[in-house]
Design an enzyme around this catalytic site. Structure first.
Site, mmCIF file in Angstrom:
data_model
loop_
_atom_site.group_PDB
_atom_site.id
_atom_site.type_symbol
_atom_site.label_atom_id
_atom_site.label_comp_id
_atom_site.label_asym_id
_atom_site.label_seq_id
_atom_site.Cartn_x
_atom_site.Cartn_y
_atom_site.Cartn_z
ATOM 1 N N ILE A 57 41.201 11.809 -7.874
ATOM 2 C CA ILE A 57 42.026 11.206 -8.914
ATOM 3 C C ILE A 57 43.443 11.155 -8.373
ATOM 4 O O ILE A 57 43.932 12.145 -7.817
ATOM 5 C CB ILE A 57 41.985 12.046 -10.216
ATOM 6 N N CYS A 58 44.082 9.980 -8.505
ATOM 7 C CA CYS A 58 45.438 9.868 -7.987
ATOM 8 C C CYS A 58 46.413 10.250 -9.095
ATOM 9 O O CYS A 58 46.646 9.486 -10.024
ATOM 10 C CB CYS A 58 45.696 8.443 -7.496
ATOM 11 N N LEU A 59 46.918 11.448 -9.026
ATOM 12 C CA LEU A 59 47.802 11.979 -10.062
ATOM 13 C C LEU A 59 48.777 12.915 -9.362
ATOM 14 O O LEU A 59 48.370 13.867 -8.702
ATOM 15 C CB LEU A 59 46.953 12.729 -11.099
ATOM 16 N N LYS A 108 48.984 16.778 -6.678
ATOM 17 C CA LYS A 108 49.381 16.792 -5.269
ATOM 18 C C LYS A 108 50.754 17.437 -5.134
ATOM 19 O O LYS A 108 50.915 18.610 -5.414
ATOM 20 C CB LYS A 108 49.339 15.360 -4.722
ATOM 21 N N ASP A 113 50.268 3.232 -8.411
ATOM 22 C CA ASP A 113 49.885 4.363 -7.554
ATOM 23 C C ASP A 113 48.380 4.572 -7.679
ATOM 24 O O ASP A 113 47.925 5.526 -8.293
ATOM 25 C CB ASP A 113 50.662 5.620 -7.992
#
Lengths: 146, 139
Positions: free
Chosen positions: B74-76, B80, B107
């Site tokens: 998941i791009c969050l 990160k 994103d």
């Protein structure tokens, strides 16, 4: 390398373990003599993988590029993946008909532990290719497949 | 073995997740591995994901809370470089729920879907609705 947090008591569940391995494989390992990647980015269970081994020095395999298929079933990493060569190869632990690595003849699969990874399998296989009982065996022509 | 020496922080967070779940979110630890959670997030109302039940797996790595929980791909940002130990499992799940209400095509994880979203949002929303019905209807 310690994937799977051995010794700490922390058990990394299957899918997270495979994601760690995927990330590591995408970054590239060491000198590139072994590598691997996932076959189907849409398979949410991340089962099918292709591995590559560059034949070790001082063996008949030197300079050859060997492709393998690794299959991590739902019980991975409790159980080892099934591993077979795609490129034709003559080795004592590999079936001549199918390319399947016979676990009983290959230590890391026979004595599998949860912390072992696909990288470990490929690295061990590369060592096995250079072992005295394998390194001089006559090989099938390059570019042929099981 | 997997559950021995579970840090107090994880126990506290788990208790609270179970006793006071956030609306539309459930998270329950696996019996064999208290660091491994089965999560369900309901698609927010007035989003293309409304009516959907989204199942996720969450894992607290050994370094947690110094490192973020793991949640598949998941791009969050808070999973990160924006992770802070002041955040919690609950905050992460609320952020994912918010992402369903307001996807962030600037994103993305998937470039193709982001491109679709930016070039034809109405059609992308229809696809999201259809996929929700096909794959997340809770059946």
């Amino acid at each position: 390398m310690t994937l799977g947090g051995s010794g700490s008591g922390v058990v990394v569940p299957r899918n997270f373990r495979l994601l760690e391995e995927l990330e590591r494989g995408e970054k590239g390992i060491g000198d590139g003599s072994v590598s691997y990647g996932m076959d189907d980015g849409d398979d949410i269970y991340m089962r099918s993988w292709t591995g590559t081994i560059i034949g070790p020095h001082n063996s008949v395999h030197e300079g050859r590029i060997c492709q393998l298929k690794l299959f991590c079933d739902k019980d991975y990493p409790e159980k080892p993946p099934s591993v077979r060569f795609h490129s034709r190869i003559n080795m004592t632990c590999v079936s001549h008909e199918t390319g399947v690595i016979e676990p009983a003849k290959f230590g890391i699969l026979a004595n599998w532990q949860r912390e072992y990874t696909m990288e470990d399998i490929l690295t061990q296989l590369r060592k096995e290719m250079a072992a005295p009982h394998n390194r001089k065996l006559v090989q099938p022509p390059e570019g042929t497949f099981f | 073995m997997a559950n021995s020496n579970l840090p107090r922080r994880i126990i506290k967070e788990t208790q609270r997740l179970l006793s006071e779940p956030a609306p539309g979110i459930s998270a329950s630890p696996s019996e064999e591995n208290m660091r491994y959670f089965n999560v369900m997030i309901l698609g927010p109302t007035q989003s293309p994901y409304e009516g959907g039940v989204f199942k996720l797996e969450l894992f607290l790595p050994e370094e947690y809370p110094m490192a973020a929980p793991k949640l598949g791909r998941i791009c969050l940002d808070i999973l990160k470089d924006k992770w802070s130990p002041a955040l919690q499992i609950r905050t992460v799940l609320l952020s994912i729920q918010a992402l369903l209400s307001a996807p962030n095509p600037d994103d993305p994880l998937s470039d193709n879907i982001a491109k679709h979203w930016k070039s034809n949002e109405a059609e992308a929303v229809e696809t999201a609705k259809e996929w929700t019905r096909l794959y997340a209807s809770g059946a």
